[in-house]
Design an enzyme around this catalytic site. Structure first.
Site, PDB file in Angstrom:
ATOM      1  N   HIS A 111      11.503  47.547  31.131  1.00  0.00           N
ATOM      2  CA  HIS A 111      10.480  47.698  30.086  1.00  0.00           C
ATOM      3  C   HIS A 111      10.418  46.398  29.283  1.00  0.00           C
ATOM      4  O   HIS A 111      11.463  45.850  28.925  1.00  0.00           O
ATOM      5  CB  HIS A 111      10.834  48.878  29.174  1.00  0.00           C
ATOM      6  CG  HIS A 111       9.783  49.125  28.136  1.00  0.00           C
ATOM      7  ND1 HIS A 111       8.574  49.714  28.442  1.00  0.00           N
ATOM      8  CD2 HIS A 111       9.739  48.824  26.817  1.00  0.00           C
ATOM      9  CE1 HIS A 111       7.838  49.772  27.335  1.00  0.00           C
ATOM     10  NE2 HIS A 111       8.518  49.240  26.343  1.00  0.00           N
ATOM     11  N   ASP A 152      10.379  55.715  29.369  1.00  0.00           N
ATOM     12  CA  ASP A 152      11.161  54.706  28.621  1.00  0.00           C
ATOM     13  C   ASP A 152      12.300  55.277  27.775  1.00  0.00           C
ATOM     14  O   ASP A 152      12.685  54.694  26.766  1.00  0.00           O
ATOM     15  CB  ASP A 152      10.234  53.886  27.685  1.00  0.00           C
ATOM     16  CG  ASP A 152       9.086  53.240  28.435  1.00  0.00           C
ATOM     17  OD1 ASP A 152       9.278  52.869  29.598  1.00  0.00           O
ATOM     18  OD2 ASP A 152       8.002  53.114  27.842  1.00  0.00           O
ATOM     19  N   GLU A 181      12.581  39.132  32.103  1.00  0.00           N
ATOM     20  CA  GLU A 181      12.636  40.286  33.021  1.00  0.00           C
ATOM     21  C   GLU A 181      13.102  39.853  34.404  1.00  0.00           C
ATOM     22  O   GLU A 181      13.915  40.538  35.048  1.00  0.00           O
ATOM     23  CB  GLU A 181      11.260  40.943  33.142  1.00  0.00           C
ATOM     24  CG  GLU A 181      10.779  41.608  31.877  1.00  0.00           C
ATOM     25  CD  GLU A 181       9.407  42.252  32.063  1.00  0.00           C
ATOM     26  OE1 GLU A 181       9.207  42.950  33.069  1.00  0.00           O
ATOM     27  OE2 GLU A 181       8.536  42.042  31.211  1.00  0.00           O
TER      28      GLU A 181
END
Ligand code: GRF
Length: 222
Positions: A111, A152, A181
């Site tokens: 996320h 999430d 990420e």
């Protein structure tokens, strides 16, 4: 020698995180493990082009499939690939509960914010970074977490901070976060594949002691 861990990816977008996983695992001399397939939630997802180029299998659920049919499709495809670990990398759909249960502790999501802030239903893509800027927070980041039945929400495995700078736009924050990420997702998946992190009985991510003995923690002056 143990069989290399087989990693399946679920994605909806361009697939740069999928690419980061392929670059880490599917090469000579890489860690034990391989990305063996990607399921895209839509037939026009850019990730499918990347899969073709990388020689990785791909699949797309029938577009009109309801929840039950999608769950069936996911379970059958993941089983056919003999998937050990499932990685959600920009997957825009809620994963059906049966799939979450089948891969409990072996399914993770990336996320683009520091959860539990700026997550949940409707918090995806540019919306996340716009909300970060509007809130005036100076720090955002990326989170890898185990997947449970809600968006999430599952136990956090690792996070990395990213500064929000004056004059930032959602696009500039997104680019800075995305670069992070690409670092933490392969690292987290590698740790999970190697058994260095796992979902503990208390429902939290549990890192093995040996990880804290790696040079990241021990290579200190004095
Ligand atoms: C990433 O920012 C990821 O965190 C989010 O969707 C984006 C996917 O990017 N869930 P890509 O398709 O991997 O390039």
């Amino acid at each position: 020698m143990a069989e290399p861990v087989r990693i399946a990816v679920l994605a909806s977008g361009g697939g740069s995180n999928f690419q980061a996983l392929v670059d880490r695992f599917n090469r000579a001399g890489g860690p034990q493990g391989a990305v063996v397939g990607v399921i895209a939630s839509r037939a026009d997802a850019g990730v499918l082009r990347r899969a073709r180029r990388a020689g990785v299998a791909s699949a797309v659920p029938p577009p009109q499939a309801g929840e039950e049919e999608t769950a069936e499709f996911l379970l059958e495809t993941l089983a056919a690939w003999r998937s050990d670990i499932v990685v959600l990398a920009g997957y825009m759909k809620l994963v059906p509960e049966r799939v979450v249960r089948a891969y409990w502790g072996r399914i993770v999501n990336i996320h683009p914010a520091l959860l539990p802030a700026f997550g949940g239903k409707g918090m995806y893509g540019g919306r996340v970074h716009r909300a970060v800027i509007e809130a005036g927070t100076r720090i955002t980041g990326a989170t890898v977490h185990f997947v449970d039945e809600a968006y999430d929400r599952g136990p956090i495995l690792c996070q990395w901070p990213v500064p929000v700078l004056a004059g930032d736009t959602p696009e500039s924050v997104a680019a800075r976060v995305l670069a992070v990420e690409h670092q933490i997702l392969p690292a987290a998946v590698e740790s999970l594949a190697a058994g260095i992190v796992r979902l503990g009985a208390d429902g939290r991510a549990e890192w093995a002691r040996e990880w804290f003995e790696t040079e990241v923690f021990t290579n200190r002056e004095g």
